[in-house]
Design a protein around this motif. Structure first.
Motif, short mmCIF file in Angstrom:
data_model
loop_
_atom_site.label_atom_id
_atom_site.label_comp_id
_atom_site.label_asym_id
_atom_site.label_seq_id
_atom_site.Cartn_x
_atom_site.Cartn_y
_atom_site.Cartn_z
N SER B 10 4.07 -48.41 -8.90
CA SER B 10 3.27 -47.52 -8.07
C SER B 10 1.80 -47.74 -8.36
N PHE B 11 1.04 -47.81 -7.33
CA PHE B 11 -0.39 -48.00 -7.49
C PHE B 11 -1.15 -46.93 -6.73
N LYS B 12 -2.19 -46.46 -7.38
CA LYS B 12 -3.07 -45.51 -6.70
C LYS B 12 -4.30 -46.25 -6.19
N SER B 46 -5.27 -37.74 5.00
CA SER B 46 -6.03 -37.69 3.75
C SER B 46 -5.26 -38.36 2.62
N PHE B 47 -3.95 -38.26 2.69
CA PHE B 47 -3.12 -38.89 1.67
C PHE B 47 -1.98 -39.62 2.37
N ALA B 62 -0.07 -45.39 -3.07
CA ALA B 62 -0.52 -44.04 -2.72
C ALA B 62 -2.00 -44.16 -2.41
N TRP B 64 -5.49 -42.62 -1.42
CA TRP B 64 -6.23 -41.36 -1.50
C TRP B 64 -7.54 -41.48 -0.75
N ASP B 65 -7.69 -40.67 0.27
CA ASP B 65 -8.94 -40.65 0.99
C ASP B 65 -9.95 -39.77 0.23
#
Lengths: 474, 235
Positions: B10-12, B46-47, B62, B64-65
Motif C-alpha cells: 500500500s502506498f500513500k 478528496s480521497f 491511496a 490524498w488530495d
C-alpha cells in the motif's frame, strides 16, 4: 447520549461520572479502586472449584460444629465422654487434612506436568520462528495458559465447533468475541486487564494532581529502558513546543499502547484460528480496542489536554471571535452555502455536520470516534450537494458539488469553528496516537488528517496564521 | 501470521498544487476514468483509492488530495508526512502554478529527503496554444519525474501513475533490503499494519508487513538508500 455496549467495562457508574464532568478535571479514583471497578462485575460470576485443602477445612468446620453441638447436649457428669469426643474430633480433623494435603500434592504434580506438556506444545508451535525475544517468550507462556484454560473450560470448544460449521457468520464471530471479552479468567482478558492497570498506574499520579500538574512534575523522569516509539519520535519533530512534556511523562504510559490491541489480537488468533480472516480480525480488534480503551480514554484525555492546553486556548480564542462569522470568512466558496437561510431547515449552514461532530466527545473508543469524523465529512458532502441543488434548480449538475480538498477543507474548518468544543484538539491528537496504524492510510486516516488540518487552521485564525508556522516540521 | 503467496503493498500518495490546475481531475481520470462526474466516492474526490497489478505484484494506492489555497499552505506537513509519493500538479498555461510547484519540491525534499517519490505534472496540455510554461518543459520533458498530461483528453495519465508506482516499489524494496541487511528483520512487530481490503487475507497480511518495515526504517535508522534522484531543477 452515550450508550456503551453491555459487554464493555465503560458500564461502570464511575465511568459515566467522568463523562458528565467534562469541564473540571474529574476526580480519578486511585489505581486499587480502578482495578476493583474493572473486575467488579466478573468476580461473583466465576466461583472456582475448591481445592482439596479448602474442601477438607470445610468438612472440618462442619465436624467441629457437630462436636460442639453434641458437647452442649452432654450431661454435666459425662466428662470422660467429652475427652474422648474431643480426641476423636482431633484425630478425624488431622486425618482429613493429611489426606487433603496428599491429594493436593498429587493434583499439583499433575497440573505441573500438564502445564509443562502444554508449554512444550506451545513452544513447538512457535519453534519455526527461530530466535526468541522476550516478547515471544511471553507469548509462549500466555499461549500455554490459553491451552490450559481450554482444558478446564468447555466454551472455547463449543464456539470453535460452531464456527467450523458456519465460518463466515458475522453474528457468530461477534458472539464469540464478546463472549471471550466477558470471561475475566481467559488469559487474553487477564493480559488486557494487566495492560490497563499498568497504564492507569502510570497515568494516575499525573492526572490526579488536577490543574497543579505542571510540566516540571514530569521532567527529569528517567527515560532509559522505556520503549520509545515511532509516534513519539515523530511528534518530537512535528511539534517541538509540546512534545517535551509528552515524551517525558508518557513514553512509558502510552509508548507501547497502540500495539496492545494487536498483541491481544494475535493471542486471540492463536486460540481461535477460525478468526483468522480479514473481516473477523477487524471485528476482533475493534472489540478488543473498545474493551481496552473504554475505561482509559478519560484519564488519557486529561493528559493530552494538559499537553495541548495552549492549542486548545488558541482554538477557543478563534472560536469566540469567529463563531458567528459567515462560512466565507474561512474560505468556503459562495456556491457551497446558502446565502439566505429561508427555505433551509437549519439555523446555519452545515448544522447537521456540526451536530455529528459534537458527538465525537461522547464516545470512549478511538475506533468509534474515528467513524464519527468520517460521518462528519460525508455529511458535509451531502449538505454541499443539497445547497448546490437549491441554487441550480434549472440545470442538472454535471460535476460533484465539492471538487476536492480545496472545497472540503474550508467547510470542515467552518464546521470545527461552529462545533464549540476546544477539546477536539486534544481528542484528535490522542486519536492519532492511539488509532490503529492500519486505518491511518485509508479513508479514516484521511478524514482524521483533514480534521486536524481544519483544527490547526482554526487555531491560527485569531493570530493570522502565526501559530501555524510553529506547527510546521523543522 | 500468514506468509508467502502473493504480496501486495500500500502506498500513500499526496496530491499537491494550486486550485484550478486540475489536480483532482487528473486523479479522477485515473481512478474512475472520469473527467467530471458527480457520481464519485462519498468523499467526493478528496480521497480516492486504486488497485493495480504491476509485474505480478498487487499495489494499492491511496491518493490524498490537499487544499491548494495559500491560507492552508502551512498545513501541508500534516498531509504529506508518511507519504510514499507526491504528485505535484501545475497548469501549463499558468506560470504561477508552476512556480508554486517548484516551491513544493524544495519543501518536500527538505522535509522528507528522498523518502518520497515526486512526480511533477504539467496538466492541461490540451490547451497547448496558451502554454506559458514552455522553457522548463523543454529541458525536462524527457527526464523521469516530470510528466505532461491532459485530464480532459486522458493523455499521459496512465504513464504517470505506472511510473510513480514502479518508483515507489523500488524505494520500498530498497528499504526492505536495507532492513534485512541490518538484521532488523527478526523482530517485526505484530502490528496489522496497513489494512488492505483484498479478496485474499493472506496477501493482506504480507502487505501489512511490508509497510511496517517501511515506517520503521524511516523512524529508527534514518538511513535510506537513495534510489531515485529527482532531476528536476530546483532553482
Amino acid at each position: 447520549d452515550v450508550s456503551p455496549k453491555a459487554t464493555s467495562p465503560s458500564n461502570s457508574p464511575h465511568h459515566r461520572e467522568l463523562l458528565e464532568g467534562a469541564e473540571e478535571p474529574p476526580p480519578f479514583v486511585p489505581p486499587e479502586v480502578f482495578q476493583r471497578l474493572q473486575t467488579a462485575e466478573s468476580q461473583d460470576t466465576s466461583r472456582k472449584a475448591l481445592t482439596p485443602i479448602e474442601e477438607a477445612s470445610r468438612v472440618n468446620q462442619r465436624l467441629k460444629a457437630k462436636y460442639e453441638a453434641r458437647l452442649a447436649r452432654l450431661a454435666p457428669g459425662q466428662a470422660c465422654q467429652k475427652t474422648s469426643l474431643s480426641l476423636s474430633l482431633q484425630r478425624q480433623m488431622m486425618e482429613n487434612l493429611i489426606i487433603a494435603q496428599a491429594r493436593q500434592d498429587a493434583l499439583q504434580r499433575k497440573m505441573e506436568e500438564r502445564r509443562l506438556r502444554l508449554q512444550e506444545e506451545a513452544n513447538r508451535r512457535f519453534a519455526a520462528s527461530g530466535t526468541t525475544t522476550a516478547e515471544e517468550r511471553e507469548q509462549r507462556v500466555i499461549y500455554a495458559n490459553i491451552l490450559e484454560y481450554e482444558q478446564d473450560h468447555d466454551w472455547p470448544k463449543q464456539w470453535k465447533a460452531n464456527l467450523k460449521k458456519s465460518p463466515d457468520d458475522p453474528t457468530l464471530v461477534s458472539g464469540l468475541v464478546s463472549y471471550l471479552l466477558s470471561c475475566p479468567d481467559h488469559p487474553v482478558m487477564t493480559l488486557l486487564r494487566k495492560h490497563q492497570y499498568r497504564v492507569y498506574n502510570h497515568l494516575y499520579p499525573i492526572i490526579s494532581k488536577g490543574r497543579l500538574g505542571s510540566p516540571q512534575l514530569h521532567q527529569g523522569r528517567p527515560q532509559t529502558g522505556f520503549p520509545s516509539t515511532f509516534s513519539i519520535a515523530y511528534r518530537n519533530r512535528a511539534e517541538p513546543v509540546s512534545c517535551g512534556l509528552l515524551s517525558r511523562c508518557s513514553v512509558l504510559t502510552y509508548g507501547s499502547l497502540p500495539v496492545v490491541p494487536d498483541q491481544l489480537l494475535s493471542l486471540c488468533l492463536l486460540s481461535f484460528e477460525c478468526l483468522n480472516t480479514a473481516n473477523s480480525k477487524d471485528l476482533c480488534v475493534a472489540s478488543i480496542e473498545e474493551a481496552f480503551f473504554a475505561p482509559l480514554w478519560s484519564p488519557l484525555l486529561v493528559l493530552f489536554r494538559k499537553v495541548y492546553k495552549d492549542r486548545e486556548q488558541a482554538f477557543e480564542c478563534s472560536m469566540k471571535r469567529y463563531r458567528d462569522a459567515s462560512p466565507e470568512v474561512v474560505g468556503v466558496p459562495l456556491k457551497l452555502f446558502p446565502q439566505d437561510a429561508s427555505g433551509q431547515q437549519c439555523s446555519y449552514p452545515y448544522q447537521s455536520a456540526v451536530q455529528e461532530l459534537k458527538l465525537l466527545c461522547n464516545d470512549c473508543c478511538p475506533q468509534r470516534k474515528l467513524e464519527c469524523i468520517v460521518r462528519t465529512l460525508r455529511n458535509i458532502c451531502v449538505c454541499a450537494e443539497d445547497y448546490r441543488c437549491h441554487q441550480e434548480v434549472d440545470s442538472p449538475p454535471k460535476s460533484a458539488a465539492i471538487s476536492g480538498a480545496d472545497d472540503l477543507l474550508p467547510i470542515l474548518s467552518y464546521v470545527a469553528l461552529r462545533c464549540d468544543c476546544p477539546q477536539l484538539v486534544s481528542e484528535c491528537a490522542a486519536l492519532e496516537e492511539f488509532i490503529h496504524e492500519g486505518y491511518l492510510i485509508g479513508e479514516e486516516g484521511y478524514c482524521l488528517t483533514s480534521m486536524q488540518s481544519a483544527l490547526a487552521y482554526v487555531e491560527s485564525l485569531h493570530t493570522g496564521g502565526a501559530l501555524l508556522c510553529t506547527a510546521k516540521l523543522t | 501470521m500468514a506468509s508467502g503467496g502473493g504480496r501486495s503493498s500500500s502506498f500513500k500518495v499526496v496530491l499537491l498544487g494550486e486550485g484550478c490546475v486540475g489536480k483532482t481531475s487528473v486523479v479522477l481520470r485515473y481512478c474512475e476514468n472520469k473527467f467530471n462526474d458527480k457520481h464519485i466516492t462519498t468523499l467526493q474526490a478528496s480521497f480516492l483509492t486504486k488497485k493495480l497489478n504491476i509485474t505480478g505484484k498487487r499495489v494499492n494506492l491511496a491518493i490524498w488530495d490537499t487544499a491548494g489555497q495559500e491560507r492552508f499552505h502551512a498545513l501541508g506537513p500534516i498531509y504529506y508526512r508518511d507519504s510514499n509519493g507526491a504528485i505535484l500538479v501545475y497548469d501549463v498555461t499558468d506560470e504561477d502554478s508552476f512556480l508554486k510547484v517548484k516551491n513544493w519540491v524544495k519543501e518536500l525534499r527538505k522535509m522528507l529527503g528522498n523518502d518520497i517519490c515526486l512526480c511533477i505534472v504539467g496538466n492541461k496540455i490540451d490547451l497547448d496554444k496558451e502554454r506559458h510554461v514552455a522553457e522548463e518543459e523543454a529541458e525536462s520533458r524527457w527526464e523521469p519525474g516530470h510528466y505532461h498530461t491532459s485530464a480532459k483528453l486522458n493523455k499521459g495519465i496512465e504513464e504517470l501513475f505506472l511510473d510513480l508506482c514502479k518508483r515507489m516499489m523500488e524505494t520500498a524494496q530498497a528499504d526492505e533490503r536495507l532492513l534485512k541487511g541490518s538484521g532488523a528483520g527478526q523482530s517485526v512487530p505484530s502490528r496489522r499494519g496497513v489494512q488492505i481490503v483484498d479478496d485474499e487475507p493472506q496477501a493482506a497480511a504480507a502487505g501489512g508487513l511490508l509497510f511496517i518495515w517501511l515506517t520503521h526504517t524511516r523512524t529508527r535508522t534514518h538511513t535510506r538508500i537513495h534510489t531515485i534522484i529527482m532531476p528536476f531543477p530546483l532553482n
